[in-house]
Design an enzyme around this catalytic site. Structure first.
Site, short mmCIF file in Angstrom:
data_model
loop_
_atom_site.label_atom_id
_atom_site.label_comp_id
_atom_site.label_asym_id
_atom_site.label_seq_id
_atom_site.Cartn_x
_atom_site.Cartn_y
_atom_site.Cartn_z
N GLU A 80 3.27 -32.00 -31.13
CA GLU A 80 2.92 -32.75 -32.35
C GLU A 80 4.16 -33.22 -33.10
O GLU A 80 4.10 -34.21 -33.82
CB GLU A 80 1.99 -31.95 -33.27
CG GLU A 80 2.62 -30.70 -33.85
CD GLU A 80 1.70 -29.99 -34.83
OE1 GLU A 80 0.80 -30.63 -35.40
OE2 GLU A 80 1.89 -28.77 -35.03
N ARG A 84 4.23 -27.65 -34.70
CA ARG A 84 4.96 -28.24 -35.84
C ARG A 84 6.24 -28.92 -35.33
O ARG A 84 6.13 -29.81 -34.51
CB ARG A 84 5.29 -27.17 -36.88
CG ARG A 84 4.95 -27.62 -38.29
CD ARG A 84 5.24 -26.52 -39.27
NE ARG A 84 4.10 -25.67 -39.50
CZ ARG A 84 3.20 -25.86 -40.44
NH1 ARG A 84 3.30 -26.88 -41.25
NH2 ARG A 84 2.20 -25.03 -40.58
N ARG A 102 -7.23 -39.49 -12.85
CA ARG A 102 -6.89 -39.95 -14.20
C ARG A 102 -5.56 -39.38 -14.70
O ARG A 102 -5.06 -38.39 -14.16
CB ARG A 102 -7.97 -39.51 -15.18
CG ARG A 102 -9.14 -40.42 -15.16
CD ARG A 102 -10.09 -40.05 -16.28
NE ARG A 102 -11.31 -40.81 -16.14
CZ ARG A 102 -12.48 -40.45 -16.66
NH1 ARG A 102 -12.59 -39.35 -17.35
NH2 ARG A 102 -13.54 -41.20 -16.49
N ILE A 158 2.08 -19.23 -34.35
CA ILE A 158 1.86 -19.65 -32.95
C ILE A 158 3.01 -20.52 -32.46
O ILE A 158 3.14 -20.74 -31.26
CB ILE A 158 0.53 -20.43 -32.76
CG1 ILE A 158 0.54 -21.74 -33.54
CG2 ILE A 158 -0.67 -19.56 -33.09
CD1 ILE A 158 -0.46 -22.76 -33.00
N ASP A 159 3.81 -21.04 -33.38
CA ASP A 159 4.80 -22.05 -33.00
C ASP A 159 6.03 -21.47 -32.29
O ASP A 159 6.78 -22.20 -31.65
CB ASP A 159 5.28 -22.81 -34.26
CG ASP A 159 4.13 -23.46 -35.00
OD1 ASP A 159 3.09 -23.74 -34.36
OD2 ASP A 159 4.24 -23.69 -36.22
N GLY A 165 8.20 -19.59 -44.50
CA GLY A 165 7.83 -19.76 -45.91
C GLY A 165 7.38 -18.45 -46.53
O GLY A 165 7.85 -18.05 -47.60
O1 F6P Z 1 2.26 -23.36 -37.90
C1 F6P Z 1 1.10 -23.22 -37.17
C2 F6P Z 1 0.35 -24.52 -37.04
O2 F6P Z 1 -0.77 -24.32 -36.22
C3 F6P Z 1 1.17 -25.68 -36.53
O3 F6P Z 1 1.36 -25.64 -35.14
C4 F6P Z 1 0.37 -26.85 -37.01
O4 F6P Z 1 1.20 -27.95 -37.25
C5 F6P Z 1 -0.21 -26.35 -38.31
O5 F6P Z 1 -0.10 -24.94 -38.31
C6 F6P Z 1 -1.64 -26.73 -38.56
O6 F6P Z 1 -1.95 -26.34 -39.87
P1 F6P Z 1 -3.42 -26.49 -40.49
O7 F6P Z 1 -4.26 -25.41 -39.85
O8 F6P Z 1 -3.21 -26.28 -41.92
O9 F6P Z 1 -3.92 -27.84 -40.11
#
Ligand code: F6P
Length: 358
Positions: free
Chosen positions: A242, A181, A172, A136-137, A91
């Site tokens: 996620e 993301r 466990r 980080i993704d 972006g």
């Molecule tokens: O893009 C980086 C990231 O940490 C994703 O892994 C995650 O989905 C998102 O940003 C979390 O964003 P925020 O800090 O706005 O909750």
């Protein structure tokens, strides 16, 4: 990102440029004033071991609008700035490319409104843009490693190692949600690096053996996990990205996996969401190194840039620093999402990371 800021400032000074730091991301570019400051060598000292970004970052709505980009262009021209190194995800990098493509018309509009010198469109004819990928993704195509991903992975591994103490002692199961993301790189690499028992990825929905299990990934997972338990394994670690989905593109949730493990295998199960823990802390060596060598390449790319060549993105491929057309990398990255939406998962995986797909 701090290592990137440090490298860009210092290499720029060394090459005879006048670097500025723009605080709070595009918000600083739009607002100007004290948020844009000339940078000296000592302004970026002591940054290599600091997590996050000391110059701040922000999601900026107004930069998405033309009036915001007009303010940004005005701030740049007033300071005689003719190049921007932007570190961010797709972006932010797309926004930078848009600013570059609109540059002449923005300057004409500003000049017509009397906000800058009438001849500024001629004297500031071109804005150089160079992208560095901070995320980080690790979700950008055309580069093997984005800035921040290695540290995040390291943090996730530390957390998984810590969870395994309780898992082992109490026999466990843990279902651990990791960020990323719509990209499964963090989850996949963490699973390999910690020996997790199962991982749910966005690009490769379960079951792995569709001939045997059809769409019934719960049975596939439980079959495998119960075999492991029968052979004496005391711990079960499941990583769920996620963005994990099933083959019908429905999200796979950690709580649903927990319910499945408890009801079918009677495993005492806990869910742990790592959250923003995985976005912070001391950067690992790989991030310091990658951000530094890419920072050098970014300044050199600015000095090489011409109006006729597409804006470059600095990345890494096979341990080499590379420069590649920025918007081509963004285009490929968006194609991954298209392939996932069309349920063409092998193509998504192939594009995301050819090595990973093999
Ligand atoms: O893009 C980086 C990231 O940490 C994703 O892994 C995650 O989905 C998102 O940003 C979390 O964003 P925020 O800090 O706005 O909750």
């Amino acid at each position: 990102m701090n290592a990137a800021v440090r490298a860009v400032v210092r290499v720029a000074l060394q090459r005879g440029c006048r670097p500025y730091i723009i605080h709070e991301g595009y918000e600083g570019l739009v607002q100007g004033g004290k948020l844009i400051q000339e940078a000296r060598w000592q302004d970026v000292q002591g940054l290599l071991a600091v997590g996050g970004t000391v110059i701040g970052t922000a999601r900026c709505k107004s930069f998405r609008e033309r009036h915001g980009r007009l303010d940004a262009a005005c701030n740049l021209v007033q300071r005689k700035m003719d190049a921007l190194v932007v570190c961010g995800g797709d972006g932010s990098l797309t926004g930078a490319d848009l600013l570059r493509s609109e540059w002449p018309s923005l300057l004409e509009e500003l000049a017509a409104a009397g906000r800058i010198e009438p001849d500024a469109a001629v004297t500031h004819g071109h804005l150089s843009i160079v992208g560095m990928v901070g995320s980080i993704d690790n979700d950008m195509c055309s580069t093997d490693l984005t800035i921040g991903a290695a540290t995040s992975l390291h943090r996730i591994c530390e957390c998984l190692d810590s969870l395994s103490s309780t898992a082992m002692s109490h026999q466990r199961a843990f279902v651990v949600e990791v960020m990323g993301r719509h990209c499964g790189w963090l989850g996949m690499m963490a699973a390999i690096s910690t020996g997790a028992d199962w991982v749910f990825l966005p690009e490769c929905p379960p079951p792995l053996c569709a001939e045997k299990y059809g769409e019934d990934w719960q049975t596939e997972m439980c079959d495998r996990l119960s075999q492991q338990r029968s052979s004496g394994k005391r711990i079960t670690i499941i990583i769920v990205c996620e963005g994990a989905i099933d083959t019908n593109l429905r999200p796979i949730r950690a709580e649903d996996i927990k319910t499945c493990l408890e009801s079918r295998l009677q495993l005492d199960t806990r869910v742990t969401t790592l959250g923003h823990i995985q976005r912070g802390g001391t950067p690992c060596f790989a991030d310091r190194y990658v951000a530094t060598v890419q920072g050098v390449a970014a300044v050199d790319a600015v000095l090489r840039d011409t109006p006729d060549t597409p804006a470059p993105m600095i990345g890494m491929q096979q341990n080499e620093v590379i420069s590649t057309p920025l918007m081509e990398a963004v285009r490929l990255t968006r194609q991954v999402a298209d392939h996932i939406n069309q349920r063409d998962f092998p193509k998504a995986m192939q594009l995301r990371d050819p090595g990973f797909a093999r």
